[in-house]
Design a protein around this motif. Structure first.
Motif, short mmCIF file in Angstrom:
data_model
loop_
_atom_site.label_atom_id
_atom_site.label_comp_id
_atom_site.label_asym_id
_atom_site.label_seq_id
_atom_site.Cartn_x
_atom_site.Cartn_y
_atom_site.Cartn_z
N CYS A 1 0.85 -1.19 0.00
CA CYS A 1 0.00 0.00 0.00
C CYS A 1 0.89 1.25 0.00
O CYS A 1 2.10 1.15 0.14
CB CYS A 1 -0.90 -0.02 1.23
N THR A 2 0.28 2.42 -0.11
CA THR A 2 1.07 3.65 -0.13
C THR A 2 1.56 4.03 1.27
O THR A 2 2.52 4.78 1.40
CB THR A 2 0.29 4.83 -0.74
N VAL A 3 0.90 3.54 2.33
CA VAL A 3 1.31 3.81 3.70
C VAL A 3 1.68 2.48 4.36
O VAL A 3 0.90 1.54 4.34
CB VAL A 3 0.18 4.50 4.50
N SER A 4 2.88 2.43 4.92
CA SER A 4 3.32 1.19 5.58
C SER A 4 3.18 1.34 7.10
O SER A 4 2.85 2.40 7.62
CB SER A 4 4.77 0.90 5.21
N ASN A 5 3.41 0.23 7.79
CA ASN A 5 3.42 0.18 9.26
C ASN A 5 2.09 0.52 9.91
O ASN A 5 2.05 0.93 11.07
CB ASN A 5 4.53 1.07 9.82
N THR A 6 1.00 0.37 9.19
CA THR A 6 -0.34 0.61 9.71
C THR A 6 -1.28 -0.45 9.16
O THR A 6 -1.26 -0.75 7.98
CB THR A 6 -0.86 2.01 9.31
N ILE A 7 -2.12 -1.00 10.05
CA ILE A 7 -3.12 -2.00 9.66
C ILE A 7 -4.50 -1.44 10.01
O ILE A 7 -4.71 -0.95 11.11
CB ILE A 7 -2.92 -3.33 10.41
N PHE A 8 -5.44 -1.54 9.07
CA PHE A 8 -6.81 -1.07 9.29
C PHE A 8 -7.75 -2.26 9.43
O PHE A 8 -7.65 -3.23 8.69
CB PHE A 8 -7.26 -0.20 8.12
N VAL A 9 -8.68 -2.16 10.39
CA VAL A 9 -9.73 -3.16 10.56
C VAL A 9 -11.07 -2.43 10.48
O VAL A 9 -11.35 -1.52 11.27
CB VAL A 9 -9.62 -3.88 11.92
N SER A 10 -11.89 -2.81 9.51
CA SER A 10 -13.18 -2.17 9.30
C SER A 10 -14.19 -2.58 10.36
O SER A 10 -14.20 -3.72 10.82
CB SER A 10 -13.72 -2.56 7.92
N VAL A 11 -15.07 -1.65 10.70
CA VAL A 11 -16.15 -1.95 11.64
C VAL A 11 -17.08 -3.01 11.06
O VAL A 11 -17.80 -3.69 11.79
CB VAL A 11 -16.90 -0.65 12.02
N GLU A 12 -17.03 -3.22 9.76
CA GLU A 12 -17.84 -4.24 9.09
C GLU A 12 -17.26 -5.64 9.21
O GLU A 12 -17.92 -6.63 8.85
CB GLU A 12 -18.01 -3.89 7.60
N HIS A 13 -16.04 -5.77 9.70
CA HIS A 13 -15.42 -7.09 9.86
C HIS A 13 -16.25 -7.90 10.86
O HIS A 13 -16.61 -7.40 11.92
CB HIS A 13 -13.98 -6.93 10.38
N PRO A 14 -16.59 -9.15 10.55
CA PRO A 14 -17.46 -9.94 11.44
C PRO A 14 -16.86 -10.19 12.83
O PRO A 14 -17.60 -10.45 13.77
CB PRO A 14 -17.67 -11.25 10.68
N GLN A 15 -15.55 -10.07 12.97
CA GLN A 15 -14.92 -10.26 14.27
C GLN A 15 -14.33 -8.95 14.81
O GLN A 15 -13.37 -8.96 15.57
CB GLN A 15 -13.83 -11.33 14.17
N TYR A 16 -14.91 -7.85 14.44
CA TYR A 16 -14.41 -6.53 14.80
C TYR A 16 -14.15 -6.41 16.30
O TYR A 16 -13.06 -5.99 16.72
CB TYR A 16 -15.38 -5.45 14.33
N GLN A 17 -15.14 -6.75 17.11
CA GLN A 17 -14.99 -6.61 18.58
C GLN A 17 -13.86 -7.48 19.11
O GLN A 17 -13.10 -7.05 19.98
CB GLN A 17 -16.31 -6.96 19.28
N HIS A 18 -13.73 -8.70 18.59
CA HIS A 18 -12.65 -9.59 19.03
C HIS A 18 -11.28 -9.05 18.64
O HIS A 18 -10.34 -9.09 19.43
CB HIS A 18 -12.83 -10.99 18.43
N LEU A 19 -11.18 -8.55 17.42
CA LEU A 19 -9.91 -8.01 16.94
C LEU A 19 -9.51 -6.76 17.70
O LEU A 19 -8.33 -6.57 18.02
CB LEU A 19 -9.97 -7.74 15.44
N LEU A 20 -10.47 -5.93 18.04
CA LEU A 20 -10.19 -4.75 18.84
C LEU A 20 -9.73 -5.17 20.24
O LEU A 20 -8.75 -4.63 20.76
CB LEU A 20 -11.42 -3.84 18.92
#
Length: 113
Positions: free
Chosen positions: A51-70
């Motif tokens: 991607c154009t920006v490194s060292n950052t990972i995004f997790v969408s609120v639409e991810h089915p395991q959003y709460q667990h990943l957070l």
């Protein structure tokens, strides 16, 4: 004939299957909750999806395991543990600018020592 089959196969596969990889094992520098879009994690992860920006990972609120990943991310941050994440794609969101590695439904997240 095999060559043409490969070209056709590659052209019909979603890009999610063609890009991505594992991040480096990294301690978290910060976690940012982004409006109603999701959260991003910063650390020395590298750039597995190019991607154009490194060292950052995004997790969408639409991810089915959003709460667990957070919860896993917050636990790693508080426990000073490292995360190891599989990113399949890049995403652009909001005013941050650029594209960021994204943890999709097909990805994984591990807490490592």
């Amino acid at each position: 004939m095999k060559r043409y089959f490969f070209i056709i196969l590659v052209s019909i596969l979603p890009s999610e299957f063609l890009a991505g990889g594992w991040t480096k094992k990294a301690a978290l520098e910060d976690i940012e909750i982004i409006r109603n879009q999701g959260f991003q994690i910063k650390g020395e992860f590298g750039n597995p999806s190019n991607c154009t920006v490194s060292n950052t990972i995004f997790v969408s609120v639409e991810h089915p395991q959003y709460q667990h990943l957070l919860a896993v991310s917050l636990s790693a941050f508080m426990g000073n543990k490292k995360l190891y994440i599989y990113s399949h794609s890049c995403i652009e969101y909001g005013w941050h600018g650029g594209s960021y590695n994204q943890l999709t439904n097909a990805g994984s997240m591990y807490i490592k020592n």
